[in-house]
Motif scaffolding. Structure first.
Motif, short mmCIF file in Angstrom:
data_model
loop_
_atom_site.label_atom_id
_atom_site.label_comp_id
_atom_site.label_asym_id
_atom_site.label_seq_id
_atom_site.Cartn_x
_atom_site.Cartn_y
_atom_site.Cartn_z
N SER A 32 18.81 9.23 51.47
CA SER A 32 19.65 8.47 52.10
C SER A 32 19.35 7.49 53.17
O SER A 32 19.88 7.21 54.11
CB SER A 32 20.91 9.22 52.53
N GLY A 33 17.92 7.04 52.96
CA GLY A 33 17.33 6.27 53.93
C GLY A 33 16.77 6.83 55.07
O GLY A 33 16.19 6.19 55.86
N ASN A 34 16.80 8.30 55.27
CA ASN A 34 16.12 9.00 56.23
C ASN A 34 14.94 9.75 55.73
O ASN A 34 15.01 10.46 54.91
CB ASN A 34 17.09 9.96 56.76
N LEU A 35 13.86 9.34 56.56
CA LEU A 35 12.39 9.98 56.07
C LEU A 35 12.44 11.37 56.70
O LEU A 35 12.57 11.38 57.81
CB LEU A 35 11.50 9.27 56.33
N ILE A 36 12.23 12.50 55.80
CA ILE A 36 12.29 13.71 56.34
C ILE A 36 10.66 14.13 56.32
O ILE A 36 10.16 14.26 55.11
CB ILE A 36 12.89 14.99 55.70
N VAL A 37 9.91 14.33 57.43
CA VAL A 37 8.57 14.46 57.59
C VAL A 37 8.21 16.00 57.37
O VAL A 37 7.47 16.22 56.44
CB VAL A 37 7.71 13.92 58.64
N CYS A 38 8.99 16.78 58.23
CA CYS A 38 8.82 18.45 57.86
C CYS A 38 10.03 18.90 58.35
O CYS A 38 10.73 18.24 59.08
CB CYS A 38 7.57 18.80 58.60
N SER A 39 10.13 20.40 58.24
CA SER A 39 11.47 21.03 58.85
C SER A 39 11.34 21.17 60.22
O SER A 39 12.51 21.01 61.01
CB SER A 39 11.62 22.02 58.02
N THR A 40 10.03 21.34 60.81
CA THR A 40 9.88 21.55 62.16
C THR A 40 10.21 20.19 63.03
O THR A 40 10.83 20.27 63.94
CB THR A 40 8.78 22.13 62.51
N TYR A 41 9.68 19.03 62.34
CA TYR A 41 9.78 17.69 63.11
C TYR A 41 10.09 16.78 62.17
O TYR A 41 9.19 16.31 61.51
CB TYR A 41 8.38 17.31 63.77
N PRO A 42 11.37 16.62 62.02
CA PRO A 42 11.90 15.96 60.72
C PRO A 42 11.56 14.39 61.20
O PRO A 42 11.27 13.51 59.94
CB PRO A 42 13.43 15.97 60.83
N LEU A 43 11.48 13.83 62.24
CA LEU A 43 10.85 12.49 62.39
C LEU A 43 9.39 12.39 62.63
O LEU A 43 8.99 11.27 62.88
CB LEU A 43 11.49 12.13 63.58
N GLY A 44 8.84 13.70 62.50
CA GLY A 44 7.06 13.44 62.49
C GLY A 44 6.73 13.84 64.15
O GLY A 44 7.74 13.60 65.01
N TRP A 45 5.34 14.44 64.36
CA TRP A 45 5.17 14.78 65.53
C TRP A 45 4.69 13.47 66.12
O TRP A 45 4.01 12.45 65.73
CB TRP A 45 4.08 15.63 65.44
N ASP A 46 4.87 13.18 67.58
CA ASP A 46 4.49 12.11 68.23
C ASP A 46 3.23 12.22 68.99
O ASP A 46 2.92 12.65 70.24
CB ASP A 46 5.61 11.71 69.36
N GLY A 47 1.99 12.15 68.08
CA GLY A 47 0.68 12.22 68.77
C GLY A 47 -0.16 12.58 67.59
O GLY A 47 0.17 12.49 66.30
N GLU A 48 -1.38 13.13 67.94
CA GLU A 48 -2.55 13.38 66.71
C GLU A 48 -2.64 14.86 66.66
O GLU A 48 -3.25 15.04 65.46
CB GLU A 48 -3.59 12.66 67.51
N ASN A 49 -2.29 15.40 67.14
CA ASN A 49 -2.54 17.06 67.19
C ASN A 49 -0.97 17.84 67.17
O ASN A 49 -0.62 18.20 68.08
CB ASN A 49 -3.51 17.81 68.07
N CYS A 50 -0.43 17.88 66.00
CA CYS A 50 0.51 18.65 65.86
C CYS A 50 0.42 20.10 66.11
O CYS A 50 -0.21 20.80 65.44
CB CYS A 50 1.43 18.50 64.41
N PRO A 51 1.13 20.99 66.86
CA PRO A 51 1.10 22.37 66.86
C PRO A 51 1.30 23.16 65.88
O PRO A 51 0.94 24.35 65.87
CB PRO A 51 2.00 22.72 68.30
N GLU A 52 2.23 22.68 64.73
CA GLU A 52 2.73 23.21 63.61
C GLU A 52 1.53 22.90 62.30
O GLU A 52 1.95 23.42 61.24
CB GLU A 52 3.98 22.90 63.29
N PHE A 53 0.70 22.37 62.60
CA PHE A 53 -0.40 21.78 61.46
C PHE A 53 -0.87 23.12 60.95
O PHE A 53 -1.36 23.99 61.39
CB PHE A 53 -1.49 20.94 61.93
#
Length: 56
Positions: A32-53
């Protein structure tokens, strides 16, 4: 690292944010027009090294 959006666009999914490239948690589907990146960070991680990678 050079980032090529086309290289990471698969099966109608949006290109992965830099922190999500090759992560097994990445979902990248729009609902519905909303991008789901992942369940932990639905809007995506703001940086280069996500702690859940997770590298498969």
């Amino acid at each position: 690292m050079d980032f090529d959006e086309d290289e990471y666009e698969l099966d109608g999914k949006e290109p992965a944010p830099v922190a999500c490239i090759d992560c097994s948690n990445y979902h990248g589907v729009e609902y519905s027009g909303n991008l789901i990146v992942c369940s932990t960070y639905p809007l995506g991680w703001d940086g280069e090294n996500c702690p859940e990678f997770i590298n498969p």
